[in-house]
Design an enzyme around this catalytic site. Sequence first.
Site, PDB file in Angstrom:
ATOM      1  N   CYS A  36     -22.522  49.222  10.962  1.00 36.76           N
ATOM      2  CA  CYS A  36     -23.830  49.523  11.539  1.00 36.76           C
ATOM      3  C   CYS A  36     -24.703  48.277  11.477  1.00 36.76           C
ATOM      4  O   CYS A  36     -24.528  47.435  10.602  1.00 36.76           O
ATOM      5  CB  CYS A  36     -24.462  50.660  10.717  1.00 36.76           C
ATOM      6  SG  CYS A  36     -26.145  51.110  11.170  1.00 36.76           S
ATOM      7  N   GLY A  37     -25.636  48.162  12.395  1.00 40.08           N
ATOM      8  CA  GLY A  37     -26.584  47.063  12.342  1.00 40.08           C
ATOM      9  C   GLY A  37     -27.410  47.075  11.057  1.00 40.08           C
ATOM     10  O   GLY A  37     -27.952  46.059  10.651  1.00 40.08           O
TER      11      GLY A  37
END
Length: 162
Positions: A36-37
């Site tokens: 995930c970012g």
Amino acid sequence: MPGLHDFTAQRNDGNAQALEDYAGKVCLIVNVASKCGLTPQYDGLERLRQRFGDRGFEILAFPCNQFAGQEPGSDSEIADFCRTNFDVSFPLFSKIEVNGDGRAPLYAWLTGEDTQPDGPGDVKWNFAKFLVDGSGAVIARFEPQTEPEAAEVMAAIESALG
């Protein structure tokens, strides 16, 4: 009224963990993901644990693959990733669902609590944060984008630790 200490969760190593073992501790419960970012938040979470751990603070991390398939690994792959990339020392639990029909009972309780600054309802994304006091009550909830070391998170932890 139920609280954190009424639940049991499966640890990443497959062993059951009675969450009553965290009675008296302030806990930050976070749904995490490896791809995930927001994954770099693991660094901030570990720094929080290092900073407040000796005062009775713990992070409880629950991997979840419900948001864009960003946690596809097995429990052992997730543990290896967290140790290798972020040197996490806080407990990792088995992958769970935080929303929908398969929502884990712990998250059914967490998301049902009327908390501030982010109120009740479904988890919006990876790295939503729930702060629980030593008695097992949810005392704050923070958006996924809120960094672990944001001023409001740090203030809430300090206040809960007394």
